[in-house]
Write a protein that holds these residues in place. Sequence first.
Motif, PDB file in Angstrom:
ATOM      1  N   GLY A  89       0.796  -1.223   0.000  1.00  0.00           N
ATOM      2  CA  GLY A  89       0.000   0.000   0.000  1.00  0.00           C
ATOM      3  C   GLY A  89       0.824   1.265   0.000  1.00  0.00           C
ATOM      4  O   GLY A  89       0.375   2.329   0.451  1.00  0.00           O
ATOM      5  N   ALA A  90       2.029   1.190  -0.520  1.00  0.00           N
ATOM      6  CA  ALA A  90       2.917   2.353  -0.571  1.00  0.00           C
ATOM      7  C   ALA A  90       3.082   2.818  -2.011  1.00  0.00           C
ATOM      8  O   ALA A  90       2.956   2.029  -2.954  1.00  0.00           O
ATOM      9  N   GLY A  91       3.377   4.100  -2.172  1.00  0.00           N
ATOM     10  CA  GLY A  91       3.666   4.646  -3.486  1.00  0.00           C
ATOM     11  C   GLY A  91       5.165   4.657  -3.745  1.00  0.00           C
ATOM     12  O   GLY A  91       5.977   4.500  -2.831  1.00  0.00           O
ATOM     13  N   VAL A  92       5.535   4.823  -5.016  1.00  0.00           N
ATOM     14  CA  VAL A  92       6.960   4.891  -5.355  1.00  0.00           C
ATOM     15  C   VAL A  92       7.157   5.900  -6.481  1.00  0.00           C
ATOM     16  O   VAL A  92       6.357   5.958  -7.429  1.00  0.00           O
ATOM     17  N   ILE A  93       8.203   6.706  -6.362  1.00  0.00           N
ATOM     18  CA  ILE A  93       8.590   7.674  -7.393  1.00  0.00           C
ATOM     19  C   ILE A  93       9.882   7.176  -8.027  1.00  0.00           C
ATOM     20  O   ILE A  93      10.879   6.963  -7.335  1.00  0.00           O
ATOM     21  N   PHE A  94       9.866   6.978  -9.355  1.00  0.00           N
ATOM     22  CA  PHE A  94      11.046   6.476 -10.061  1.00  0.00           C
ATOM     23  C   PHE A  94      11.852   7.632 -10.638  1.00  0.00           C
ATOM     24  O   PHE A  94      11.290   8.591 -11.173  1.00  0.00           O
ATOM     25  N   CYS A  95      13.174   7.524 -10.567  1.00  0.00           N
ATOM     26  CA  CYS A  95      14.073   8.477 -11.220  1.00  0.00           C
ATOM     27  C   CYS A  95      15.150   7.691 -11.971  1.00  0.00           C
ATOM     28  O   CYS A  95      15.712   6.730 -11.430  1.00  0.00           O
ATOM     29  N   ASN A  96      15.442   8.102 -13.195  1.00  0.00           N
ATOM     30  CA  ASN A  96      16.444   7.455 -14.034  1.00  0.00           C
ATOM     31  C   ASN A  96      17.652   8.379 -14.165  1.00  0.00           C
ATOM     32  O   ASN A  96      17.543   9.498 -14.634  1.00  0.00           O
TER      33      ASN A  96
END
Length: 333
Positions: A89-96
């Motif tokens: 139930g957690a969100g995630v922010i992706f960075c490349n």
Amino acid sequence: MATIKDVAALAGVSAGTVSNVLNRPSYVNAETRERVLAAIRELDFVPRQGSRQFRPGRVRTLGLSIANLDNPFFVDVALGSEERCTELGAGVIFCNSSYDPVRESHNLDLLVQSRVQGIIIAPVDEKSSRLAMLKDRGVPMVFVDRVGDDRECWSVVVDDFRGGQLAMQHLLDRGHRRIAFLGHPEKSQKVRTRLAGARDALTGRTDVELELMAADSWTIEAGAAAADRLAERAPANRPAAVACANDMLALGLQHGLMRQGIRVPQDIAIVGYDDLAWSEVADVPLTTVRQPRKALGRTAVDMIMDLLSRPPATVPARNHVVLQPELVVRESA
């Protein structure tokens, strides 16, 4: 006692720029940054530590900074992290970061400003001063894959030494005695470790020749270039088998050799490393060393959730989890 406004006045910048130098140095050009740092030294300015401590948001969101999403290995790590975050139930922010340390610094600043609760990072440079600064500010971090086992941090990696052993032992078991290793150990600690494992499997084997073939990167193109170099040799001067530092090199090598009329595995056997989805459907299905890529991402999420659940004073400085690779035998070797 000097204030941030005193530093700004002496350096000829705004107080906001001084704050950026202290907290987001990648946002300030080198000349201005050095001018501000000189003013800080001259005034003996000491920032209030309380104002610089990391304050996460209330929403359960993690940041994931990946060295390069062009590499399918890291895509699978990211997918594993996202799957586990969804389950929790957690969100995630992706960075490349695209293997760019400056871009990585910007991404880390963005994640901190977004008030993520913690950061999972497959770093471009594990020794970056930016990472040390975030650690000093109390930002919870878990390193994935690209980190030495002697670092004081929380991390999850695959046993690359064992993986190198598995690849080389398989070629020995197939009866090969002229073997090459294709990779760039001078540029990558991970490749050096895989090569060390391969060499360890040759301990006491005076009947085996090991050649190091240079590759300038991990890419399919670098593998194809190696195939062209092998094709220029007389057949008697070619290795009978090649252990590759990753699957993309192996797939490029296989395609390039077959284009030149060199058969795989009859003329040259090939072993990869990763077990990417493409490997099973190659023209000659690739024998390879499987890394548990999604498990890396999932384990990193579990580790950072564990880290976040503990009172800061009880968190050990080091928690190093090692996952095991697995040999997958197909048709290329």
